[in-house]
Design a protein around this motif. Structure first.
Motif, PDB file in Angstrom:
ATOM      1  N   LYS A   1     -92.194  50.456  25.790  1.00  0.00           N
ATOM      2  CA  LYS A   1     -93.045  50.532  24.605  1.00  0.00           C
ATOM      3  C   LYS A   1     -94.439  51.016  24.981  1.00  0.00           C
ATOM      4  N   ASN A   2     -94.988  50.434  26.058  1.00  0.00           N
ATOM      5  CA  ASN A   2     -96.319  50.866  26.503  1.00  0.00           C
ATOM      6  C   ASN A   2     -96.282  52.240  27.168  1.00  0.00           C
ATOM      7  N   MET A   3     -95.158  52.551  27.843  1.00  0.00           N
ATOM      8  CA  MET A   3     -95.024  53.892  28.421  1.00  0.00           C
ATOM      9  C   MET A   3     -95.136  54.958  27.335  1.00  0.00           C
ATOM     10  N   GLN A   4     -94.434  54.741  26.220  1.00  0.00           N
ATOM     11  CA  GLN A   4     -94.461  55.725  25.134  1.00  0.00           C
ATOM     12  C   GLN A   4     -95.863  55.882  24.545  1.00  0.00           C
ATOM     13  N   LYS A   5     -96.617  54.796  24.574  1.00  0.00           N
ATOM     14  CA  LYS A   5     -97.962  54.825  23.997  1.00  0.00           C
ATOM     15  C   LYS A   5     -98.953  55.533  24.915  1.00  0.00           C
ATOM     16  N   TYR A   6     -98.804  55.376  26.230  1.00  0.00           N
ATOM     17  CA  TYR A   6     -99.822  55.871  27.167  1.00  0.00           C
ATOM     18  C   TYR A   6     -99.380  57.101  27.965  1.00  0.00           C
ATOM     19  N   LEU A   7     -98.133  57.549  27.807  1.00  0.00           N
ATOM     20  CA  LEU A   7     -97.658  58.733  28.514  1.00  0.00           C
ATOM     21  C   LEU A   7     -97.248  59.794  27.497  1.00  0.00           C
ATOM     22  N   ASN A   8     -97.403  61.060  27.873  1.00  0.00           N
ATOM     23  CA  ASN A   8     -96.886  62.099  26.982  1.00  0.00           C
ATOM     24  C   ASN A   8     -95.358  62.113  27.051  1.00  0.00           C
ATOM     25  N   GLU A   9     -94.748  62.824  26.130  1.00  0.00           N
ATOM     26  CA  GLU A   9     -93.285  62.754  25.994  1.00  0.00           C
ATOM     27  C   GLU A   9     -92.565  63.217  27.250  1.00  0.00           C
ATOM     28  N   GLU A  10     -93.034  64.307  27.862  1.00  0.00           N
ATOM     29  CA  GLU A  10     -92.372  64.828  29.059  1.00  0.00           C
ATOM     30  C   GLU A  10     -92.472  63.832  30.212  1.00  0.00           C
ATOM     31  N   THR A  11     -93.651  63.265  30.411  1.00  0.00           N
ATOM     32  CA  THR A  11     -93.836  62.287  31.496  1.00  0.00           C
ATOM     33  C   THR A  11     -92.991  61.050  31.255  1.00  0.00           C
ATOM     34  N   PHE A  12     -92.941  60.602  30.002  1.00  0.00           N
ATOM     35  CA  PHE A  12     -92.131  59.425  29.662  1.00  0.00           C
ATOM     36  C   PHE A  12     -90.671  59.659  30.016  1.00  0.00           C
ATOM     37  N   HIS A  13     -90.135  60.817  29.642  1.00  0.00           N
ATOM     38  CA  HIS A  13     -88.715  61.083  29.900  1.00  0.00           C
ATOM     39  C   HIS A  13     -88.435  61.226  31.396  1.00  0.00           C
ATOM     40  N   ARG A  14     -89.362  61.820  32.121  1.00  0.00           N
ATOM     41  CA  ARG A  14     -89.149  61.948  33.571  1.00  0.00           C
ATOM     42  C   ARG A  14     -89.198  60.582  34.260  1.00  0.00           C
TER      43      ARG A  14
ATOM     44  N   ALA B   1     -99.573  57.488  36.795  1.00  0.00           N
ATOM     45  CA  ALA B   1    -100.663  56.649  37.303  1.00  0.00           C
ATOM     46  C   ALA B   1    -101.844  56.648  36.331  1.00  0.00           C
ATOM     47  N   GLU B   2    -102.155  57.797  35.764  1.00  0.00           N
ATOM     48  CA  GLU B   2    -103.263  57.885  34.807  1.00  0.00           C
ATOM     49  C   GLU B   2    -102.969  57.036  33.573  1.00  0.00           C
TER      50      GLU B   2
ATOM     51  N   LYS C   1    -103.268  53.387  34.466  1.00  0.00           N
ATOM     52  CA  LYS C   1    -104.682  53.005  34.610  1.00  0.00           C
ATOM     53  C   LYS C   1    -105.334  52.804  33.245  1.00  0.00           C
ATOM     54  N   ASN C   2    -105.089  53.704  32.340  1.00  0.00           N
ATOM     55  CA  ASN C   2    -105.691  53.588  31.012  1.00  0.00           C
ATOM     56  C   ASN C   2    -105.201  52.336  30.286  1.00  0.00           C
ATOM     57  N   TRP C   3    -103.906  52.073  30.412  1.00  0.00           N
ATOM     58  CA  TRP C   3    -103.352  50.843  29.813  1.00  0.00           C
ATOM     59  C   TRP C   3    -104.005  49.619  30.431  1.00  0.00           C
ATOM     60  N   ALA C   4    -104.133  49.613  31.770  1.00  0.00           N
ATOM     61  CA  ALA C   4    -104.717  48.474  32.473  1.00  0.00           C
ATOM     62  C   ALA C   4    -106.178  48.271  32.084  1.00  0.00           C
ATOM     63  N   LEU C   5    -106.948  49.378  32.008  1.00  0.00           N
ATOM     64  CA  LEU C   5    -108.358  49.268  31.634  1.00  0.00           C
ATOM     65  C   LEU C   5    -108.524  48.710  30.233  1.00  0.00           C
TER      66      LEU C   5
ATOM     67  N   ASP D   1    -104.403  57.496  41.258  1.00  0.00           N
ATOM     68  CA  ASP D   1    -103.542  58.681  41.198  1.00  0.00           C
ATOM     69  C   ASP D   1    -102.120  58.354  41.645  1.00  0.00           C
ATOM     70  N   GLY D   2    -101.277  59.383  41.585  1.00  0.00           N
ATOM     71  CA  GLY D   2     -99.863  59.199  41.909  1.00  0.00           C
ATOM     72  C   GLY D   2     -99.624  58.785  43.343  1.00  0.00           C
ATOM     73  N   LYS D   3    -100.449  59.264  44.266  1.00  0.00           N
ATOM     74  CA  LYS D   3    -100.293  58.885  45.662  1.00  0.00           C
ATOM     75  C   LYS D   3    -100.527  57.388  45.852  1.00  0.00           C
ATOM     76  N   SER D   4    -101.580  56.862  45.211  1.00  0.00           N
ATOM     77  CA  SER D   4    -101.885  55.431  45.299  1.00  0.00           C
ATOM     78  C   SER D   4    -100.810  54.587  44.625  1.00  0.00           C
ATOM     79  N   LEU D   5    -100.217  55.141  43.565  1.00  0.00           N
ATOM     80  CA  LEU D   5     -99.136  54.436  42.878  1.00  0.00           C
ATOM     81  C   LEU D   5     -97.891  54.380  43.752  1.00  0.00           C
TER      82      LEU D   5
END
Length: 728
Positions: A39-52, A72-73, A76-80, A119-123
């Motif tokens: 649910k939160n993924m769909q809210k904070y990620l674009n559609e392509e990123t969510f599906h991947r 990761a972005e 981070k936004n969800w966490a902030l 970023d993705g590396k830190s994730l």
């Protein structure tokens, strides 16, 4: 000391329940609010990123760096938005606990200021080093790096002000240093082994899941009384303490009304659990006083195991807020029930089929019997290894005591399934297996009762019991990480399924139908399990100990010796064949198990010696001196009658003197044995020596408990069982 003790007890009784303000929403409305779920993924990620990302989770597809950066972005936004300031890779080292190192989001922005960056590396990966965790020699000083790597199948969650990322933990050279890595490999192994068999029955099946439902038992004690018991603080259990006149003999605590302070604690734990997406379902009083249980709805094993570790941390933290300390030790109090972590284990497919429940037709029932029988065959073949998977210095105190199963792995089927298996041996291999009441009866039909869950009884003395649509592995200890048990069980079952499929293929290549081939391969296994692993009687009886040994089951109780099962040729072949452990990892983990065992017993032995010397013997001598003063006063004031008048006091002094001498003598002998054990370099031999030291603590405790009964209550320096176990 006595006034301090009674002040502490009085303060404990005066404590009131902490008011817990429940959220204004219904639990279903805030469930998972602190989890980066879909649910939160769909809210904070674009559609392509969510599906991947969901393809990565569901299908095991790799994430490219660009996608990882976008994930990761979004995280981070969800966490902030939830006030988070730090991020941590959260992992499960070989300590039975969890570990985390917090790093803030803050980075230089290149303009003299700071920005939040992730970023993705830190994730995906970090190098926490974490070189002081147990490793069994895998990590030498010159190769001490350790890496954590993100597990996308277990959702990221928020704990206080920190974004926690579930990860595996591996060495610089690739060996697993945690519980999650082998668990995930074992889950894959059973999928790979079970899938070809499932496809014999339903070609549409593409994945097999391992399910886990954990039941967490625990004790609560008042934190003030806990602080007044050095043994509880440092070992997790009471090394001494005479039984209370009333404990659990009336069975009045079991399922009783939950005390108000405990109820407030449970409510806050549940609220925290729901926010973390943990489907907590059950709470109740357990059998022993001040013992309770918490259990969720079943889930996929990797996630369920993570959730159990999360909840143990949550419970420990919130208990302090309510004036309690949670005890996860398997046997914190002598003479009453200990605490286990029952592992309800089952298998299911992506088509919705429960493989350990009867099917909708004869073919589905044959599939059920196939998995049911092969699981039991795996438990029979590796009963020693499964027992070793739940063995520990702490669980050794619980197994075989009161309602805990004995240290012999047998299986309880109940009369219904026992009769079904026996009937299968007497009919033709192509006989349909139907559900009674759903099909018309015919000669030779093998029937399974329709209301199946109610047709299997309970046997609390059985470590591995069938309970309708799953097996309940009751022997796991309450402080243990479930992954150790589930990894071993999955490995044993996966191996058995691979071998079984090969046998069926050979039969089918010889011209038999699938149904006949499966039954012809099952029948010899059924005969064997009915003769060996299946036992529906009293697991506590001496007769069963003898019968189990006759059947070839492992009946040993020496924990360090149990661990040797993991490094036998049979075990090495099992784990390496399936790619779960290599031989180096198995050897290293045994080194960790032996070292951990020795250290835990060493701490208990040190604590026992110091408490005996600094608390118990002085208290006995103080009371003895008081009695001698009384005797001298009687001699002075009643010179002719004092012998008669003082006889009871004299007898008491003699008994106290004898007990003090015994305690001192046994403690000194134990200390000398400990010194010799500490000089042993080989971890296995040291663990064997500490096993003997653990046994030597028992008579010391017996003498101390006898002294407690004789000593004036005002003088005894420690809170007693009757005070610790009945705080409301």
């Amino acid at each position: 000391m006595s006034h301090l003790r009674f002040d502490v007890v009085q303060d404990a009784f005066k404590k009131k329940a902490v008011e817990v303000e429940a959220p204004a929403q219904k639990p279903s409305e805030y469930f998972g609010s602190l989890v980066f779920d879909r649910k939160n993924m769909q809210k904070y990620l674009n559609e392509e990123t969510f599906h991947r990302l969901t393809d990565c989770i569901d299908k095991g597809e790799a994430l490219d760096r660009a996608t990882a950066d976008k994930v990761a972005e979004g995280m981070k936004n969800w966490a902030l938005d939830h006030g988070v300031t730090h991020v941590s890779h959260w992992f499960q080292p070989l300590t039975e606990g969890t570990a985390e190192k917090h790093d803030s989001f803050m980075e230089y922005d290149g303009k003299g200021g700071m920005i939040e960056h992730f970023d993705g590396k830190s994730l995906a990966q970090q190098e926490p080093d974490a070189s002081s965790f147990p490793n069994g020699g895998i990590r030498a000083t010159f190769e001490a790096r350790g890496y954590t790597a993100w597990d996308p199948t277990s959702p990221v969650f928020i704990q206080d002000d920190t974004l926690c990322i579930p990860t595996v933990f591996v060495s610089y050279t690739g060996e697993a240093l945690d519980y999650k890595t082998p668990l995930k490999k074992a889950i894959k192994a059973i999928n790979d082994a079970a899938l070809p068999i499932c496809q014999l029955f339903d070609p549409k099946v593409s994945k097999v899941f391992t399910y886990l439902g954990w039941e967490q038992e625990y004790f609560l004690v008042d934190e003030d009384l806990y602080a007044a018991r050095p043994d509880l603080m440092l070992t997790g259990r009471t090394l001494m303490g005479h039984a209370s006149s009333k404990n659990q003999q009336l069975d009045d605590h079991y399922f009783g009304a939950i005390p108000s302070r405990v109820s407030a604690f449970m409510r806050e734990v549940e609220i925290a659990g729901y926010k973390l997406g943990i489907p907590l379902k059950t709470r109740h009083n357990e059998v022993a006083p001040n013992q309770f249980e918490l259990a969720p709805i079943y889930g996929e094993a990797n996630l369920a195991n993570d959730q159990n570790q999360i909840m143990m941390n949550v419970m420990s933290r919130l208990a302090r807020k309510h004036g309690f300390v949670v005890l996860f030790h398997e046997k914190p109090f002598e003479g009453i029930n200990g605490s286990g972590k029952h592992n309800n284990w089952s298998l299911g497919t992506d088509t919705g089929t429960q493989l350990l429940a009867p099917g909708k037709d004869a073919l589905g029932n044959l599939q059920f019997i196939t998995f049911f029988v092969n699981v039991l065959a795996a438990v029979q073949k590796h009963n020693d290894l499964l027992k070793a998977s739940i063995a520990s210095a702490t669980n050794a105190h619980r197994l075989g005591g009161h309602e805990a199963p004995p240290a012999i792995v047998s299986a309880f089927l109940g009369q219904t399934m026992t009769n079904v298996l026996k009937k299968l041996l007497t009919v033709a291999s192509d006989t349909p297996i139907e559900i009674a009441g759903k099909k018309g009866k015919s000669i030779g039909l093998v029937e399974i009762p329709e209301i199946f869950v109610d047709n299997t009884d309970r046997n609390r003395t059985s470590p591995f019991a069938f309970t309708g649509n799953r097996f309940e592995f009751r022997a796991t200890g309450s402080s243990a990480n479930c992954a150790g048990t589930i990894t071993t069980l999955n490995a044993a079952v996966a191996e058995q399924l691979i071998d079984f499929k090969a046998q069926v293929d050979a039969q089918m290549q010889a011209g038999k139908t699938m149904t006949t081939a499966v039954m012809d391969c099952l029948k010899p296994i059924i005969r064997s399990i009915l003769d060996v692993i299946c036992f529906d009687g009293n697991g506590y009886s001496e007769q069963w100990q003898q019968e189990a040994a006759r059947r070839g089951l492992d009946t040993g109780t020496n924990v360090p010796k149990m661990f040797t099962c993991f490094t036998t040729p049979k075990a090495i072949d099992l784990f390496t064949r399936l790619g779960i452990f290599n031989e180096k990892e198995l050897m290293a983990r045994n080194e960790v198990k032996w070292e951990t065992y020795s250290k835990k017993v060493q701490i208990e032995a040190r604590m026992m010696g110091r408490m005996a010397t600094n608390h118990i013997i002085p208290a006995g001598l103080t009371y003895q001196s008081r009695l001698l003063e009384n005797i001298n006063l009687m001699r002075k004031n009643f010179p002719e009658q004092y012998q008669t008048m003082a006889s009871s006091a004299i007898h008491l002094v003699e008994n106290i003197s004898a007990l003090i001498s015994e305690i001192e003598e046994r403690v000194n002998a134990m200390i000398e044995a400990r010194k010799k054990a500490n000089a042993i370099e080989d971890e296995y031999q040291k663990a064997l020596a500490y096993h003997d030291i653990a046994e030597s603590l028992i008579p010391i405790r017996t003498a101390i408990d006898s002294l407690e009964e004789l000593t004036d209550n005002d003088i005894w320096p420690l809170p007693k069982y009757r005070e610790i176990l009945f705080i409301n």
